[in-house]
Design a protein around this motif. Structure first.
Motif, PDB file in Angstrom:
ATOM      1  N   THR A   1       0.815  -1.217   0.000  1.00  0.00           N
ATOM      2  CA  THR A   1       0.000   0.000   0.000  1.00  0.00           C
ATOM      3  C   THR A   1       0.849   1.267   0.000  1.00  0.00           C
ATOM      4  O   THR A   1       0.318   2.345  -0.252  1.00  0.00           O
ATOM      5  N   GLU A   2       2.165   1.140   0.278  1.00  0.00           N
ATOM      6  CA  GLU A   2       3.045   2.298   0.380  1.00  0.00           C
ATOM      7  C   GLU A   2       4.188   2.195  -0.629  1.00  0.00           C
ATOM      8  O   GLU A   2       5.214   1.573  -0.345  1.00  0.00           O
ATOM      9  N   PRO A   3       4.019   2.780  -1.809  1.00  0.00           N
ATOM     10  CA  PRO A   3       5.118   2.760  -2.785  1.00  0.00           C
ATOM     11  C   PRO A   3       6.351   3.458  -2.228  1.00  0.00           C
ATOM     12  O   PRO A   3       6.258   4.461  -1.524  1.00  0.00           O
ATOM     13  N   LEU A   4       7.513   2.917  -2.548  1.00  0.00           N
ATOM     14  CA  LEU A   4       8.779   3.449  -2.053  1.00  0.00           C
ATOM     15  C   LEU A   4       9.466   4.213  -3.175  1.00  0.00           C
ATOM     16  O   LEU A   4       9.681   3.668  -4.264  1.00  0.00           O
ATOM     17  N   SER A   5       9.787   5.479  -2.923  1.00  0.00           N
ATOM     18  CA  SER A   5      10.470   6.279  -3.941  1.00  0.00           C
ATOM     19  C   SER A   5      11.888   5.753  -4.143  1.00  0.00           C
ATOM     20  O   SER A   5      12.443   5.064  -3.275  1.00  0.00           O
ATOM     21  N   ILE A   6      12.482   6.097  -5.272  1.00  0.00           N
ATOM     22  CA  ILE A   6      13.850   5.665  -5.542  1.00  0.00           C
ATOM     23  C   ILE A   6      14.801   6.224  -4.499  1.00  0.00           C
ATOM     24  O   ILE A   6      15.715   5.529  -4.032  1.00  0.00           O
ATOM     25  N   ALA A   7      14.598   7.473  -4.082  1.00  0.00           N
ATOM     26  CA  ALA A   7      15.472   8.086  -3.077  1.00  0.00           C
ATOM     27  C   ALA A   7      15.387   7.346  -1.743  1.00  0.00           C
ATOM     28  O   ALA A   7      16.416   7.069  -1.111  1.00  0.00           O
ATOM     29  N   ASP A   8      14.161   7.017  -1.325  1.00  0.00           N
ATOM     30  CA  ASP A   8      13.993   6.288  -0.067  1.00  0.00           C
ATOM     31  C   ASP A   8      14.540   4.869  -0.172  1.00  0.00           C
ATOM     32  O   ASP A   8      15.106   4.337   0.791  1.00  0.00           O
ATOM     33  N   PHE A   9      14.359   4.257  -1.331  1.00  0.00           N
ATOM     34  CA  PHE A   9      14.900   2.918  -1.546  1.00  0.00           C
ATOM     35  C   PHE A   9      16.429   2.929  -1.441  1.00  0.00           C
ATOM     36  O   PHE A   9      17.026   2.056  -0.796  1.00  0.00           O
ATOM     37  N   GLN A  10      17.062   3.922  -2.060  1.00  0.00           N
ATOM     38  CA  GLN A  10      18.519   4.019  -1.997  1.00  0.00           C
ATOM     39  C   GLN A  10      19.001   4.231  -0.561  1.00  0.00           C
ATOM     40  O   GLN A  10      20.016   3.669  -0.152  1.00  0.00           O
ATOM     41  N   LYS A  11      18.260   5.043   0.179  1.00  0.00           N
ATOM     42  CA  LYS A  11      18.617   5.270   1.581  1.00  0.00           C
ATOM     43  C   LYS A  11      18.515   3.974   2.375  1.00  0.00           C
ATOM     44  O   LYS A  11      19.421   3.642   3.168  1.00  0.00           O
ATOM     45  N   ASN A  12      17.433   3.240   2.185  1.00  0.00           N
ATOM     46  CA  ASN A  12      17.277   1.952   2.863  1.00  0.00           C
ATOM     47  C   ASN A  12      18.352   0.961   2.447  1.00  0.00           C
ATOM     48  O   ASN A  12      18.813   0.144   3.254  1.00  0.00           O
ATOM     49  N   PHE A  13      18.736   1.035   1.191  1.00  0.00           N
ATOM     50  CA  PHE A  13      19.653   0.060   0.614  1.00  0.00           C
ATOM     51  C   PHE A  13      21.091   0.265   1.089  1.00  0.00           C
ATOM     52  O   PHE A  13      21.787  -0.703   1.416  1.00  0.00           O
TER      53      PHE A  13
END
Length: 273
Positions: A113-125
């Motif tokens: 239900t919560e799409p992850l932006s590329i910026a947030d994905f990179q931060k998590n990654f």
């Protein structure tokens, strides 16, 4: 007694109408293998996550299973990648597919239900809990959820993977507990990588037989450990072990093996009737 023309005509009309009714019934009550003529709109079927969806009405048995692939294990090294960096492995290829090509959606939650932006994905990654950057080779867990089911029409056991979860291990995450990087629909993963032969499952004994990820998953060329299965408390296997057990992790592993054996025994017992 001879039948008159009217009676004979009525007889044939009766036979013809019966045939039409039977044919219509056969067409409208299809199965997963032979769908109904008017489609499967009246039946529940997963076309969002499943690569080969099966109608829910055709499943005689179903249980959800959460598994973990440890890429460091010898059997799983073909997914891990080559060299010391491992950027050509499955984790690096998933990262490039989303960040560089925006090939599929990544979500922050397993309900999608919560799409992850590329910026947030990179931060998590790339960032651990203490703010330190990490290396791709330190992301060695690949989790996924699948449905183990029995299709009563095909008399076949099915392993229907629903989604993949990228996980940062606790050791990589500054020992602050594991962290979820993102969730990906398995169908999106499958459809993308089947058309990208450069992303490979490596056969180090025979490089002429390297496979694409979709082929490797279809053949189940991985070793995984069950972490959770459908239960009333929605608890991990390790959380169901007595906390006073001095070897809680070992007992959880043994319990996961027992669950695997129970599934195998269930499958074998199907053919004893």
């Amino acid at each position: 007694m001879k039948l008159g023309k009217g009676s004979l005509r009525g007889f044939f009309l009766l036979v013809l109408s019966s045939f039409i009714m039977m044919e219509t019934y056969a067409q409208n009550t299809g199965t997963t293998q032979s769908p109904a003529s008017d489609g499967d709109r009246n039946y529940r079927i997963d076309t969002v996550f499943s690569v080969r969806p099966v109608r829910e009405a055709d499943k005689m048995f179903k249980i959800s299973v959460w598994r973990r692939i440890d890429l460091r294990e010898k059997y799983n090294l073909p997914f891990y990648g080559t060299g010391n960096i491992k950027d050509d492995g499955i984790i690096g290829n998933i990262y490039n597919a989303y960040v560089n090509e925006n090939a599929f959606e990544v979500f922050a939650d397993e309900q999608f239900t919560e799409p992850l932006s590329i910026a947030d994905f990179q931060k998590n990654f790339w960032l651990a809990a203490n703010g330190d950057s990490i290396f791709i080779k330190d992301l060695y867990y690949l989790d996924f959820m699948e449905e183990f089911s029995f299709d009563k029409h095909r008399s076949q056991i099915l392993f229907d993977i629903k989604y993949i979860e990228l996980v940062m291990p606790s050791e990589t995450n500054s020992n602050a507990g594991q962290k979820t990087i993102g969730f990906i629909r398995y169908k999106d993963f499958y459809e993308y990588f089947k058309d990208h032969p450069d992303a490979r499952w490596y056969n180090f004994q025979n490089t002429a037989k390297n496979l694409t990820y979709d082929q490797a998953f279809d053949l189940r060329l991985f070793r995984s450990v069950v972490r959770k299965y459908t239960n009333p408390d929605d608890a991990l296997i390790v959380d169901m072990v007595d906390p006073n057990n001095p070897n809680q992790d070992v007992q959880a592993y043994l319990n996961s093996l027992q669950f695997e054996y129970d599934l195998l025994e269930w499958e074998n017992s199907l053919w004893e009737w």
